[in-house]
Design an enzyme around this catalytic site. Structure first.
Site, short mmCIF file in Angstrom:
data_model
loop_
_atom_site.label_atom_id
_atom_site.label_comp_id
_atom_site.label_asym_id
_atom_site.label_seq_id
_atom_site.Cartn_x
_atom_site.Cartn_y
_atom_site.Cartn_z
N GLY A 31 1.37 4.08 -5.86
CA GLY A 31 1.91 4.54 -4.58
C GLY A 31 2.86 5.71 -4.79
O GLY A 31 3.48 5.84 -5.84
N GLY B 61 -10.45 0.74 -0.75
CA GLY B 61 -10.43 1.59 -1.94
C GLY B 61 -10.77 0.77 -3.15
O GLY B 61 -11.43 -0.27 -3.05
N ILE C 180 -8.89 -1.10 -5.04
CA ILE C 180 -8.29 -2.43 -5.04
C ILE C 180 -9.00 -3.34 -4.04
O ILE C 180 -9.28 -4.51 -4.34
CB ILE C 180 -6.78 -2.34 -4.75
CG1 ILE C 180 -6.08 -1.66 -5.94
CG2 ILE C 180 -6.20 -3.73 -4.50
CD1 ILE C 180 -4.62 -1.36 -5.70
N PRO D 189 -15.87 5.49 7.63
CA PRO D 189 -16.69 4.61 6.77
C PRO D 189 -16.71 5.10 5.33
O PRO D 189 -16.69 6.31 5.07
CB PRO D 189 -18.08 4.72 7.41
CG PRO D 189 -17.83 5.11 8.83
CD PRO D 189 -16.63 6.00 8.79
N ARG D 190 -16.77 4.16 4.40
CA ARG D 190 -16.83 4.49 2.97
C ARG D 190 -18.05 3.79 2.37
O ARG D 190 -17.92 2.78 1.67
CB ARG D 190 -15.53 4.08 2.28
CG ARG D 190 -14.29 4.63 2.98
CD ARG D 190 -13.06 4.53 2.11
NE ARG D 190 -13.16 5.43 0.95
CZ ARG D 190 -12.20 5.52 0.03
NH1 ARG D 190 -11.10 4.77 0.11
NH2 ARG D 190 -12.34 6.35 -0.99
N ARG E 220 2.04 -1.88 0.86
CA ARG E 220 3.42 -1.43 1.02
C ARG E 220 4.03 -2.14 2.23
O ARG E 220 3.36 -2.34 3.25
CB ARG E 220 3.51 0.08 1.22
CG ARG E 220 3.31 0.90 -0.06
CD ARG E 220 4.47 0.71 -1.03
NE ARG E 220 4.36 1.55 -2.21
CZ ARG E 220 3.84 1.16 -3.35
NH1 ARG E 220 3.31 -0.06 -3.45
NH2 ARG E 220 3.81 1.97 -4.40
N ASP F 291 3.55 -9.58 -0.80
CA ASP F 291 4.12 -9.17 -2.08
C ASP F 291 5.04 -7.98 -1.91
O ASP F 291 5.75 -7.61 -2.84
CB ASP F 291 2.99 -8.82 -3.07
CG ASP F 291 3.53 -8.48 -4.44
OD1 ASP F 291 4.32 -9.28 -4.99
OD2 ASP F 291 3.17 -7.41 -4.99
N GLU G 216 13.19 -3.72 0.10
CA GLU G 216 13.01 -4.48 -1.14
C GLU G 216 14.24 -4.30 -2.00
O GLU G 216 14.63 -3.17 -2.26
CB GLU G 216 11.76 -4.01 -1.89
CG GLU G 216 10.47 -4.35 -1.16
CD GLU G 216 9.22 -3.93 -1.94
OE1 GLU G 216 9.35 -3.35 -3.04
OE2 GLU G 216 8.11 -4.18 -1.43
N HIS H 262 7.34 -8.33 -5.13
CA HIS H 262 6.59 -7.13 -5.51
C HIS H 262 6.17 -7.19 -6.98
O HIS H 262 6.58 -6.35 -7.80
CB HIS H 262 7.42 -5.86 -5.24
CG HIS H 262 6.57 -4.63 -5.12
ND1 HIS H 262 6.96 -3.52 -4.42
CD2 HIS H 262 5.33 -4.34 -5.60
CE1 HIS H 262 6.03 -2.59 -4.48
NE2 HIS H 262 5.02 -3.07 -5.20
N SER I 187 1.53 -5.78 -9.90
CA SER I 187 1.10 -5.13 -11.15
C SER I 187 1.81 -5.71 -12.37
O SER I 187 1.75 -5.14 -13.46
CB SER I 187 1.35 -3.62 -11.08
OG SER I 187 2.74 -3.34 -11.03
#
Length: 314
Positions: free
Chosen positions: A70, A148, A150, A173-174, A231, A255, A260, A279, A282
């Site tokens: 991000g 995407g 993720i 659309p993807r 986010r 998360d 934060e 958070h 990762s």
């Protein structure tokens, strides 16, 4: 953060660096003082790289490398205006974030945090028919907001749970990504109406800020589970609290929050049907090491004037 200065002697490329050696964020006043005259900065998402900091750094600054996928903590317009290159760390955290998202989804839908508390505090008595019942993934519809890398990785991990259908919405659309998971493109409203589980995977942009609000929650099923590992800024937390506390939706797993850390007195912490993590999507040794190496290599490549392994095009 790393403050970097260059030393070039003949063909030797050397770097002098100064490191903030603490898990706690560097104080803003200290950061503004230390960046003066540096050629490069390696930062994490707790450091706000804005006009004030760039002015403090001065004209030598050539590259900013963030150890994150991000980049909402970076003032991209200011960086572009000054011709400063930006490195970031996509791809290396995809698997780790997808794993955590599935774990959070299951913990929320199957009420694992509640169950652990009951077992520890004496609530575990005789067998009861509907005690701590949750919601299954089998034969469900899973919606993805922002498809995407993720989002695809999450769907791939959920497919063995016998999910009936994957749907998604995005700015357009993807098809290449959607075909990988046999996902159907739907409108934002249909995503809300059809999803039994809704995973938010979109980037935080001016367009997505607060997009998960009463308009979304009011259209969702009463048994729906809402999950956000993107986010905190994409969610209107006051609206989410109302939706959860009134039974408009069944549960939420977060998360990420705003701010934060989320203050311990925040109303969302009072709800049994809201699971909040600090958070950690990762947070695996493998992924954090890979992110560190990529951020460092981005920085060094930028300082040499070479292509970065992962450069954010401004």
């Amino acid at each position: 953060y790393f403050k970097v200065s260059l030393l070039q002697c003949n063909y030797t490329f050397k770097v002098q660096f100064e490191m903030w050696d603490s898990d706690e964020p560097v104080p803003r006043v200290e950061l503004l003082k230390k960046v003066k005259g540096c050629d490069g900065i390696l930062c994490v998402l707790t450091e706000k790289i804005d006009a004030q900091l760039l002015e403090a750094a001065g004209p030598n600054l050539k590259v900013v490398s963030t150890m994150s996928v991000g980049f909402d903590h970076l003032s991209l317009d200011e960086l572009k205006k000054r011709g400063i290159r930006v490195g970031y760390t996509p791809d290396v955290l995809t698997d780790c974030v997808a794993e955590l998202t599935v774990a959070l989804l299951l913990a929320t839908s199957r009420r694992l945090i509640e169950a652990t508390h009951e077992a520890k505090t004496g609530g575990w008595g005789t067998w009861r028919t509907l005690w701590l019942c949750g919601h299954e993934l089998a034969n469900s519809t899973v919606g993805i907001l922002g498809l995407g890398r993720i989002g695809v990785a999450i769907a791939e991990r959920l497919k063995p749970f016998k999910v009936k259908k994957f749907i998604y919405t995005d700015v357009a659309p993807r098809p290449e990504l959607a075909n990988m998971i046999e996902a159907e493109y739907v409108s934002f409203d249909e995503l809300a109406k059809q999803s039994d589980f809704l995973a938010v995977c979109c980037a935080l942009t001016p367009e997505t800020h607060g997009i998960c609000n009463w308009n979304l929650f009011s259209k969702m099923k009463k048994n729906a589970i809402f999950i956000n590992t993107s986010r905190g800024g994409v969610v209107n937390q006051e609206d989410l609290y109302e939706a959860l506390s009134t039974g408009l939706i069944a549960g939420a797993g977060l998360d990420v929050t705003t701010p934060e850390p989320l203050p311990t007195h925040h109303p969302l912490f009072t709800l049994k049907n809201c699971v909040i993590l600090p958070h950690i999507a990762s947070a695996s040794y493998t992924t954090r090491n890979a992110m560190s190496a990529l951020a460092a290599n981005n920085l060094l490549a930028g300082l040499r004037g070479e292509p970065m392994p992962k450069e954010l095009k401004l």
